[in-house]
Design a protein around this motif. Structure first.
Motif, PDB file in Angstrom:
ATOM      1  N   TRP A  25       0.812  -1.108   0.093  1.00  0.00           N
ATOM      2  CA  TRP A  25      -0.131  -0.160  -0.032  1.00  0.00           C
ATOM      3  C   TRP A  25       0.806   1.291  -0.003  1.00  0.00           C
ATOM      4  N   GLU A  41     -14.660   2.370   2.983  1.00  0.00           N
ATOM      5  CA  GLU A  41     -13.588   1.491   2.349  1.00  0.00           C
ATOM      6  C   GLU A  41     -14.417   0.814   1.263  1.00  0.00           C
ATOM      7  N   GLY A  56     -13.289  -2.400  -1.831  1.00  0.00           N
ATOM      8  CA  GLY A  56     -12.452  -3.264  -2.163  1.00  0.00           C
ATOM      9  C   GLY A  56     -12.997  -4.038  -3.473  1.00  0.00           C
ATOM     10  N   GLY A  61     -11.660  -7.952  -5.395  1.00  0.00           N
ATOM     11  CA  GLY A  61     -10.706  -8.948  -5.279  1.00  0.00           C
ATOM     12  C   GLY A  61     -11.072 -10.259  -6.237  1.00  0.00           C
ATOM     13  N   TYR A  87      -7.627  -5.181  -4.652  1.00  0.00           N
ATOM     14  CA  TYR A  87      -7.330  -3.861  -4.332  1.00  0.00           C
ATOM     15  C   TYR A  87      -8.342  -3.121  -3.198  1.00  0.00           C
ATOM     16  N   ASN A  88      -7.775  -2.492  -2.364  1.00  0.00           N
ATOM     17  CA  ASN A  88      -8.702  -1.551  -1.530  1.00  0.00           C
ATOM     18  C   ASN A  88      -8.166  -0.210  -1.398  1.00  0.00           C
ATOM     19  N   GLN A 144      -4.353   3.265   0.245  1.00  0.00           N
ATOM     20  CA  GLN A 144      -4.576   2.241  -0.913  1.00  0.00           C
ATOM     21  C   GLN A 144      -3.675   1.513  -1.291  1.00  0.00           C
ATOM     22  N   ARG A 188      -3.368  -6.466  -2.582  1.00  0.00           N
ATOM     23  CA  ARG A 188      -3.222  -7.382  -1.598  1.00  0.00           C
ATOM     24  C   ARG A 188      -3.118  -8.849  -2.225  1.00  0.00           C
TER      25      ARG A 188
END
Length: 436
Positions: free
Chosen positions: A77, A359, A361, A363, A378-379, A426, A429
């Motif tokens: 991040w 938040e 996200g 995936g 991605y977050n 950001q 992951r």
């Protein structure tokens, strides 16, 4: 009719997941020379009379949904950097309004680079139908640091300064000489002082949460290709609502230290160790509400997450300063206050404010085994109100306060004032998810 009957017999004999419960499947009657079709209805495991809407879905020859699950992710991040004022200069006088002054450090954004971290999570379904669940997670990023050092030689070259705005200037006789103007403290100057200045900064970020999840919507089906004995592809879509508790903590700090040695003869010799330190902490506690949507097709899974946390932030700013003088004819000792940290702003300041942390996200996962999946995502996390160490620095200084303090007059500066700003983090992951 012979080929479909054989396939059904093999499925019943070879599938232990189906042999363990009562299985329902609608299979149409077709002629042997007709194209085989599978009606799009998933396998349902009978749970002993529970509500059919909450029965456990077992994908055809796919991942069996377990009662517990765990997650482990590596985070890469980056975060919003911290703004800092000019802290070290060079030139003839070091004052910020001088034409030859060059800013060596400061008046920039720091701590905005990429950093690594991790996230771990654990969850459990609370009912046989996987309608209610509870989950928790903890994550943190590695500490981001920044270091700057400037030093002269033993003769005091080059000239180094720490700039400030002098709100109470005096002449050589000690008389008040307005107007207020840009000024600088000497770190090194030939024949006067030899010295060094170090500036160290850090940033730490972590968070955790505990949530209940409730299924809002779920649909699934199984489909085969033209070959009746070929692989069966599971498809499912599920929407859950999340409600729980969110915690987040952001700690940052800036430490400025000078090590100076006088080059003047007695009685003006001596050494000076000057320290200014600014530390901030933001602790968020609040309610967390969100939704998560999962789409499966065969071994692939797509996840989309949206959450909003609302709550309170305990903000604290700690300012410390110290000057240690040694080897001098007079005034040896340790005195409170440095340059930008004086008795006018030294101390710990606290308050409570309201903030929100949304938040988002997304995936993508791939099933490796019946109990293990790999995923990448991605977050983006946003924090509406935080205090940061760079904003706690006040360059307005009354030199009468410089230690050892003698006669004082004029304004009480530097001073502390609350300054809010926003913050975001950001990144990507990569990790594993397992069920059992």
């Amino acid at each position: 009719m012979i080929l479909p009957a054989v396939c059904m017999f093999l499925l019943l004999v070879l599938s232990p997941s189906l042999a363990s419960g009562q299985v329902r499947r609608h299979a149409p009657s077709v002629a042997a020379n007709e194209e085989f079709e599978v009606e799009e209805e998933a396998f349902l495991v009978d749970d002993g009379g529970a509500d059919l809407g909450c029965r456990v879905l077992e994908p055809c020859r796919g991942l069996q949904l377990g009662s517990l699950w765990w997650e482990a992710d590596y985070l890469l991040w980056w975060t919003k950097g911290m703004e800092i004022p000019p802290l070290v200069t060079s030139g003839a006088t070091g004052a910020l309004d001088a034409s030859d002054t060059r800013i060596l450090y400061g008046d920039e954004t720091i701590l905005d680079g990429v950093r690594s971290g991790f996230r771990v999570g654990l969850g459990s379904w609370l009912d046989a139908g996987h309608c209610w669940g509870v989950e928790g997670d903890y994550w943190m990023l590695g500490e981001a640091t920044d270091h700057f050092r400037a030093a002269s030689d033993v003769a005091g070259n080059p000239r180094l300064f720490r700039p400030f705005f002098n709100i109470n200037p005096r002449d050589e006789n000690g008389d008040f000489a307005p107007p207020a103007r840009e000024d600088a403290e000497i770190v090194s100057s030939p024949g006067l002082l030899a010295g060094a200045v170090d500036v160290d900064s850090y940033s730490q970020l972590q968070g955790a949460g505990l949530r209940f999840r409730r299924r809002l919507y779920c649909e699934s089906d199984c489909a085969s290709g033209c070959d009746p004995c070929g692989p069966v592809i599971a498809r499912s879509s599920r929407l859950d609502v999340l409600l729980g508790y969110r915690y987040a903590r952001l700690r940052e700090g800036i430490r400025i230290r000078e090590d100076l040695t006088s080059l003047l003869p007695a009685p003006e010799q001596g050494s000076f160790d000057i320290l200014d330190e600014f530390d901030t902490a933001n602790s968020f506690h609040g309610a967390d509400l969100g939704v998560t949507w999962q789409r499966r097709r065969g071994p692939w899974q797509l996840d989309i997450l949206g959450k909003l946390a609302l709550g309170g932030v305990e903000q604290s700013v700690t300012i410390a300063g110290q000057t240690m003088i040694s080897g001098s004819v007079a005034d040896n000792g340790v005195f409170p206050g440095g340059l930008l940290a004086q008795r006018t702003n030294i101390g710990t300041h606290r308050r409570q404010v309201f903030a929100m942390i949304p938040e988002l996200g997304v995936g993508l996962g791939y099933q490796l085994t019946s109990c293990l999946s790999a995923r990448v995502g991605y977050n983006f996390l946003y924090w509406s109100r935080v205090v940061r160490a760079g904003d706690a620095i006040d360059l307005d200084v009354n030199p009468d306060l410089l230690p050892p303090e003698e006669a004082f007059s004029g304004a009480m500066r530097p001073r502390f004032e609350w300054q809010d700003t926003d913050f975001w983090a950001q990144g990507i992951r990569v990790g594993l998810e397992g069920v059992w």
